[in-house]
Scaffold this motif. Sequence first.
Motif, PDB file in Angstrom:
ATOM      1  N   ARG A  40       0.821  -1.216   0.000  1.00 19.71           N
ATOM      2  CA  ARG A  40       0.000   0.000   0.000  1.00 19.71           C
ATOM      3  C   ARG A  40       0.850   1.259   0.000  1.00 19.71           C
ATOM      4  O   ARG A  40       0.561   2.223  -0.716  1.00 19.71           O
ATOM      5  N   PHE A  41       1.909   1.278   0.798  1.00 16.46           N
ATOM      6  CA  PHE A  41       2.661   2.512   0.998  1.00 16.46           C
ATOM      7  C   PHE A  41       4.001   2.552   0.264  1.00 16.46           C
ATOM      8  O   PHE A  41       4.684   3.572   0.293  1.00 16.46           O
ATOM      9  N   GLY A  42       4.378   1.452  -0.382  1.00 21.78           N
ATOM     10  CA  GLY A  42       5.662   1.417  -1.073  1.00 21.78           C
ATOM     11  C   GLY A  42       5.546   1.192  -2.560  1.00 21.78           C
ATOM     12  O   GLY A  42       6.511   0.782  -3.204  1.00 21.78           O
ATOM     13  N   THR A  43       4.367   1.463  -3.124  1.00 24.92           N
ATOM     14  CA  THR A  43       4.127   1.256  -4.548  1.00 24.92           C
ATOM     15  C   THR A  43       3.660   2.558  -5.187  1.00 24.92           C
ATOM     16  O   THR A  43       2.847   3.283  -4.600  1.00 24.92           O
ATOM     17  N   THR A  44       4.156   2.853  -6.370  1.00 29.38           N
ATOM     18  CA  THR A  44       3.728   4.079  -7.048  1.00 29.38           C
ATOM     19  C   THR A  44       2.253   3.978  -7.440  1.00 29.38           C
ATOM     20  O   THR A  44       1.787   2.923  -7.867  1.00 29.38           O
ATOM     21  N   PRO A  45       1.500   5.078  -7.316  1.00 29.30           N
ATOM     22  CA  PRO A  45       0.063   5.065  -7.596  1.00 29.30           C
ATOM     23  C   PRO A  45      -0.230   5.291  -9.075  1.00 29.30           C
ATOM     24  O   PRO A  45       0.676   5.595  -9.864  1.00 29.30           O
ATOM     25  N   ASP A  46      -1.511   5.185  -9.432  1.00 28.28           N
ATOM     26  CA  ASP A  46      -1.877   5.484 -10.814  1.00 28.28           C
ATOM     27  C   ASP A  46      -1.875   6.994 -11.032  1.00 28.28           C
ATOM     28  O   ASP A  46      -1.843   7.793 -10.091  1.00 28.28           O
ATOM     29  N   GLU A  47      -1.904   7.382 -12.294  1.00 27.59           N
ATOM     30  CA  GLU A  47      -1.760   8.786 -12.664  1.00 27.59           C
ATOM     31  C   GLU A  47      -2.876   9.652 -12.093  1.00 27.59           C
ATOM     32  O   GLU A  47      -2.653  10.824 -11.754  1.00 27.59           O
ATOM     33  N   SER A  48      -4.071   9.093 -11.956  1.00 31.04           N
ATOM     34  CA  SER A  48      -5.188   9.897 -11.458  1.00 31.04           C
ATOM     35  C   SER A  48      -4.946  10.357 -10.023  1.00 31.04           C
ATOM     36  O   SER A  48      -5.285  11.492  -9.660  1.00 31.04           O
ATOM     37  N   ARG A  49      -4.344   9.508  -9.202  1.00 28.35           N
ATOM     38  CA  ARG A  49      -4.057   9.895  -7.815  1.00 28.35           C
ATOM     39  C   ARG A  49      -2.970  10.969  -7.771  1.00 28.35           C
ATOM     40  O   ARG A  49      -3.045  11.908  -6.975  1.00 28.35           O
ATOM     41  N   VAL A  50      -1.964  10.824  -8.606  1.00 31.65           N
ATOM     42  CA  VAL A  50      -0.908  11.838  -8.653  1.00 31.65           C
ATOM     43  C   VAL A  50      -1.493  13.179  -9.081  1.00 31.65           C
ATOM     44  O   VAL A  50      -1.191  14.224  -8.493  1.00 31.65           O
ATOM     45  N   ASN A  51      -2.347  13.154 -10.084  1.00 38.05           N
ATOM     46  CA  ASN A  51      -2.955  14.400 -10.565  1.00 38.05           C
ATOM     47  C   ASN A  51      -3.841  15.044  -9.507  1.00 38.05           C
ATOM     48  O   ASN A  51      -3.852  16.277  -9.361  1.00 38.05           O
ATOM     49  N   ARG A  52      -4.590  14.226  -8.754  1.00 34.93           N
ATOM     50  CA  ARG A  52      -5.434  14.784  -7.692  1.00 34.93           C
ATOM     51  C   ARG A  52      -4.580  15.464  -6.628  1.00 34.93           C
ATOM     52  O   ARG A  52      -4.895  16.570  -6.172  1.00 34.93           O
ATOM     53  N   ALA A  53      -3.513  14.797  -6.223  1.00 31.03           N
ATOM     54  CA  ALA A  53      -2.638  15.376  -5.200  1.00 31.03           C
ATOM     55  C   ALA A  53      -1.980  16.654  -5.708  1.00 31.03           C
ATOM     56  O   ALA A  53      -1.907  17.660  -4.988  1.00 31.03           O
ATOM     57  N   ALA A  54      -1.498  16.632  -6.947  1.00 31.99           N
ATOM     58  CA  ALA A  54      -0.828  17.803  -7.509  1.00 31.99           C
ATOM     59  C   ALA A  54      -1.787  18.985  -7.617  1.00 31.99           C
ATOM     60  O   ALA A  54      -1.438  20.126  -7.271  1.00 31.99           O
ATOM     61  N   THR A  55      -2.999  18.728  -8.084  1.00 35.77           N
ATOM     62  CA  THR A  55      -3.993  19.799  -8.215  1.00 35.77           C
ATOM     63  C   THR A  55      -4.349  20.384  -6.854  1.00 35.77           C
ATOM     64  O   THR A  55      -4.467  21.606  -6.692  1.00 35.77           O
ATOM     65  N   ALA A  56      -4.503  19.512  -5.854  1.00 35.13           N
ATOM     66  CA  ALA A  56      -4.837  19.984  -4.510  1.00 35.13           C
ATOM     67  C   ALA A  56      -3.701  20.806  -3.910  1.00 35.13           C
ATOM     68  O   ALA A  56      -3.934  21.841  -3.269  1.00 35.13           O
ATOM     69  N   LEU A  57      -2.466  20.363  -4.104  1.00 34.63           N
ATOM     70  CA  LEU A  57      -1.321  21.125  -3.605  1.00 34.63           C
ATOM     71  C   LEU A  57      -1.272  22.512  -4.234  1.00 34.63           C
ATOM     72  O   LEU A  57      -1.071  23.519  -3.541  1.00 34.63           O
ATOM     73  N   GLU A  58      -1.438  22.566  -5.543  1.00 36.86           N
ATOM     74  CA  GLU A  58      -1.429  23.861  -6.234  1.00 36.86           C
ATOM     75  C   GLU A  58      -2.533  24.764  -5.690  1.00 36.86           C
ATOM     76  O   GLU A  58      -2.335  25.971  -5.503  1.00 36.86           O
ATOM     77  N   GLY A  59      -3.691  24.183  -5.411  1.00 40.35           N
ATOM     78  CA  GLY A  59      -4.785  24.957  -4.847  1.00 40.35           C
ATOM     79  C   GLY A  59      -4.497  25.465  -3.449  1.00 40.35           C
ATOM     80  O   GLY A  59      -5.108  26.440  -2.993  1.00 40.35           O
ATOM     81  N   ASN A  60      -3.563  24.808  -2.766  1.00 48.35           N
ATOM     82  CA  ASN A  60      -3.172  25.218  -1.419  1.00 48.35           C
ATOM     83  C   ASN A  60      -1.900  26.069  -1.409  1.00 48.35           C
ATOM     84  O   ASN A  60      -1.251  26.217  -0.368  1.00 48.35           O
ATOM     85  N   GLY A  61      -1.532  26.609  -2.559  1.00 49.61           N
ATOM     86  CA  GLY A  61      -0.403  27.531  -2.621  1.00 49.61           C
ATOM     87  C   GLY A  61       0.955  26.877  -2.699  1.00 49.61           C
ATOM     88  O   GLY A  61       1.978  27.541  -2.488  1.00 49.61           O
ATOM     89  N   ILE A  62       0.990  25.582  -3.017  1.00 52.26           N
ATOM     90  CA  ILE A  62       2.249  24.837  -3.085  1.00 52.26           C
ATOM     91  C   ILE A  62       2.500  24.438  -4.536  1.00 52.26           C
ATOM     92  O   ILE A  62       1.682  23.749  -5.150  1.00 52.26           O
ATOM     93  N   SER A  63       3.614  24.876  -5.095  1.00 49.02           N
ATOM     94  CA  SER A  63       3.929  24.578  -6.490  1.00 49.02           C
ATOM     95  C   SER A  63       4.317  23.112  -6.645  1.00 49.02           C
ATOM     96  O   SER A  63       4.904  22.515  -5.739  1.00 49.02           O
TER      97      SER A  63
END
Length: 240
Positions: A40-63
């Motif tokens: 669960r914690f040592g495997t790379t996720p699918d692209e959709s999860r990465v995109n969700r995290a990246a979009t949320a970070l950007e929305g929180n002022g983090i590049s």
Amino acid sequence: MCNQIGVGCLRTQTYHHRCWKERTVIAELLPTIDPETAARFGTTPDESRVNRAATALEGNGISVLRAANAAEAKRVVLGLIAEGSEVNHGASTSLDVAGITEEIDHSGRYEAIRPRTWSMDRQTQADEIRRLNSGPDVMLGSVHAVTETGSLMAASMGGSQLGPYVSGAGRVILVAGTQKIVSDLEEGLRRINDYAFPLEDARAQAAYGIHSAVNKILIINREITPGRITVVFVDEVLGF
């Protein structure tokens, strides 16, 4: 590329410059991590999860920037730092494996704080060491979990890197393998305690002869200074 953490991958990440005796400390510990937890914690996720995290970070002022692997992450990070900048970093497997630590500390292109403080006397120069560590132009490091809702989570035994992350450093650049993406803060705490800590504890025993501990946990939900924090997502397993 390592897309799931394992004995061979962890050895490559952490101890390719160290002796076999130190490597076996890690190998002996790994079986104590539940296979389901490791998956669960040592495997790379699918692209959709990465995109969700990246979009949320950007929305929180983090590049957010992306790198395909550790070598590309090094190029991205160094491209963000002007030569001559005062740069500090904590102990980080992610930075070590990517070759960033070596470049910062030994290339001569930067005013590296860590080699300077390590050469100072801990008894007579403790206050100066504390001040140097607290407010660099650029702070490099990593985190132990990134939520899909855009929060960063970093655990530490001593906490010296956490102050610069919060507000002390002018800029913060955090390198994180995408296997660190979790659903929410609750799952992030599980990742820290059940996965990252046992691996870091083994690393500390092998490298320093001491146990680690989850003494302090920092959660960054939002950055109010535009451009201050940048996360470099690496699309492979990197660090703990």
